[in-house]
Design a protein around this motif. Sequence first.
Motif, PDB file in Angstrom:
ATOM      1  N   LYS A  42       0.852  -1.187   0.000  1.00 42.31           N
ATOM      2  CA  LYS A  42       0.000   0.000   0.000  1.00 42.31           C
ATOM      3  C   LYS A  42       0.888   1.238   0.000  1.00 42.31           C
ATOM      4  N   ASN A  43       0.315   2.390  -0.311  1.00 42.69           N
ATOM      5  CA  ASN A  43       1.094   3.631  -0.377  1.00 42.69           C
ATOM      6  C   ASN A  43       1.827   3.921   0.926  1.00 42.69           C
ATOM      7  N   TRP A  44       1.174   3.727   2.057  1.00 44.11           N
ATOM      8  CA  TRP A  44       1.834   4.042   3.326  1.00 44.11           C
ATOM      9  C   TRP A  44       2.985   3.069   3.593  1.00 44.11           C
ATOM     10  N   GLU A  45       2.923   1.862   3.030  1.00 40.85           N
ATOM     11  CA  GLU A  45       4.027   0.912   3.193  1.00 40.85           C
ATOM     12  C   GLU A  45       5.248   1.396   2.420  1.00 40.85           C
ATOM     13  N   TYR A  46       5.043   1.921   1.214  1.00 40.73           N
ATOM     14  CA  TYR A  46       6.149   2.508   0.458  1.00 40.73           C
ATOM     15  C   TYR A  46       6.761   3.668   1.244  1.00 40.73           C
ATOM     16  N   ASP A  47       5.897   4.508   1.817  1.00 43.24           N
ATOM     17  CA  ASP A  47       6.382   5.636   2.605  1.00 43.24           C
ATOM     18  C   ASP A  47       7.205   5.164   3.798  1.00 43.24           C
ATOM     19  N   ALA A  48       6.733   4.109   4.461  1.00 44.01           N
ATOM     20  CA  ALA A  48       7.450   3.574   5.617  1.00 44.01           C
ATOM     21  C   ALA A  48       8.832   3.074   5.205  1.00 44.01           C
ATOM     22  N   VAL A  49       8.909   2.380   4.080  1.00 44.94           N
ATOM     23  CA  VAL A  49      10.190   1.855   3.598  1.00 44.94           C
ATOM     24  C   VAL A  49      11.132   3.001   3.235  1.00 44.94           C
ATOM     25  N   LYS A  50      10.603   4.029   2.579  1.00 44.17           N
ATOM     26  CA  LYS A  50      11.437   5.184   2.217  1.00 44.17           C
ATOM     27  C   LYS A  50      12.016   5.857   3.463  1.00 44.17           C
ATOM     28  N   LEU A  51      11.165   6.091   4.456  1.00 44.67           N
ATOM     29  CA  LEU A  51      11.627   6.748   5.677  1.00 44.67           C
ATOM     30  C   LEU A  51      12.687   5.904   6.383  1.00 44.67           C
ATOM     31  N   TYR A  52      12.460   4.609   6.455  1.00 42.08           N
ATOM     32  CA  TYR A  52      13.426   3.715   7.100  1.00 42.08           C
ATOM     33  C   TYR A  52      14.752   3.718   6.334  1.00 42.08           C
ATOM     34  N   ALA A  53      14.685   3.731   5.014  1.00 43.39           N
ATOM     35  CA  ALA A  53      15.892   3.764   4.189  1.00 43.39           C
ATOM     36  C   ALA A  53      16.661   5.068   4.369  1.00 43.39           C
ATOM     37  N   GLN A  54      15.951   6.132   4.738  1.00 38.32           N
ATOM     38  CA  GLN A  54      16.584   7.426   4.979  1.00 38.32           C
ATOM     39  C   GLN A  54      17.234   7.511   6.358  1.00 38.32           C
ATOM     40  N   GLY A  55      17.058   6.455   7.163  1.00 41.43           N
ATOM     41  CA  GLY A  55      17.708   6.438   8.461  1.00 41.43           C
ATOM     42  C   GLY A  55      16.782   6.619   9.657  1.00 41.43           C
ATOM     43  N   TRP A  56      15.485   6.755   9.415  1.00 37.13           N
ATOM     44  CA  TRP A  56      14.544   6.884  10.518  1.00 37.13           C
ATOM     45  C   TRP A  56      14.492   5.569  11.287  1.00 37.13           C
ATOM     46  N   SER A  57      14.226   5.656  12.577  1.00 35.56           N
ATOM     47  CA  SER A  57      14.043   4.442  13.376  1.00 35.56           C
ATOM     48  C   SER A  57      12.644   3.880  13.123  1.00 35.56           C
TER      49      SER A  57
ATOM     50  N   ARG B  90      10.476   3.175  15.353  1.00 33.32           N
ATOM     51  CA  ARG B  90       9.533   3.936  16.194  1.00 33.32           C
ATOM     52  C   ARG B  90       9.169   5.276  15.568  1.00 33.32           C
ATOM     53  N   GLN B  91      10.145   5.965  14.990  1.00 34.72           N
ATOM     54  CA  GLN B  91       9.859   7.235  14.330  1.00 34.72           C
ATOM     55  C   GLN B  91       8.932   7.040  13.136  1.00 34.72           C
ATOM     56  N   VAL B  92       9.200   6.010  12.354  1.00 35.19           N
ATOM     57  CA  VAL B  92       8.351   5.713  11.193  1.00 35.19           C
ATOM     58  C   VAL B  92       6.931   5.393  11.651  1.00 35.19           C
ATOM     59  N   ALA B  93       6.818   4.569  12.686  1.00 35.19           N
ATOM     60  CA  ALA B  93       5.498   4.183  13.199  1.00 35.19           C
ATOM     61  C   ALA B  93       4.710   5.403  13.649  1.00 35.19           C
ATOM     62  N   GLN B  94       5.377   6.299  14.354  1.00 31.75           N
ATOM     63  CA  GLN B  94       4.694   7.509  14.830  1.00 31.75           C
ATOM     64  C   GLN B  94       4.264   8.376  13.651  1.00 31.75           C
ATOM     65  N   ARG B  95       5.113   8.516  12.651  1.00 28.48           N
ATOM     66  CA  ARG B  95       4.800   9.348  11.483  1.00 28.48           C
ATOM     67  C   ARG B  95       3.644   8.765  10.671  1.00 28.48           C
ATOM     68  N   ILE B  96       3.649   7.445  10.479  1.00 29.33           N
ATOM     69  CA  ILE B  96       2.621   6.778   9.679  1.00 29.33           C
ATOM     70  C   ILE B  96       1.320   6.630  10.459  1.00 29.33           C
ATOM     71  N   GLY B  97       1.434   6.498  11.777  1.00 28.30           N
ATOM     72  CA  GLY B  97       0.238   6.325  12.602  1.00 28.30           C
ATOM     73  C   GLY B  97      -0.092   4.869  12.875  1.00 28.30           C
ATOM     74  N   CYS B  98       0.929   4.001  12.835  1.00 27.62           N
ATOM     75  CA  CYS B  98       0.762   2.575  13.132  1.00 27.62           C
ATOM     76  C   CYS B  98       1.592   2.233  14.361  1.00 27.62           C
ATOM     77  N   ASP B  99       1.420   1.010  14.847  1.00 26.14           N
ATOM     78  CA  ASP B  99       2.257   0.613  15.968  1.00 26.14           C
ATOM     79  C   ASP B  99       3.571   0.025  15.460  1.00 26.14           C
ATOM     80  N   TYR B 100       4.514  -0.109  16.372  1.00 27.31           N
ATOM     81  CA  TYR B 100       5.865  -0.589  16.079  1.00 27.31           C
ATOM     82  C   TYR B 100       5.844  -1.937  15.354  1.00 27.31           C
TER      83      TYR B 100
END
Length: 69
Positions: free
Chosen positions: A12-27, A29-39
């Motif tokens: 899904k679109n938010w999954e792509y966003d999560a992968v991009k953020l993680y690839a950029q170095g986000w933790s 937990r940071q990705v989860a908070q930004r996307i609005g999902c749990d860890y």
Amino acid sequence: MAERARERSEPKNWEYDAVKLYAQGWSIRQVAQRIGCDYGTIRRVLIWPATLRTRGSVPRRTAALAFEI
């Protein structure tokens, strides 16, 4: 009783966003908070396309390469 094979559906679109953020170095937990999902949800999403980072180490491949961003 036959076991059903778990197939990975199209991300899904938010999954792509999560992968991009993680690839950029986000933790995770940071990705989860930004996307609005749990860890755990974010971790499951990231396990499929990427090698997760351990504390202080560099992954062997990045999530961005797995999704060909």
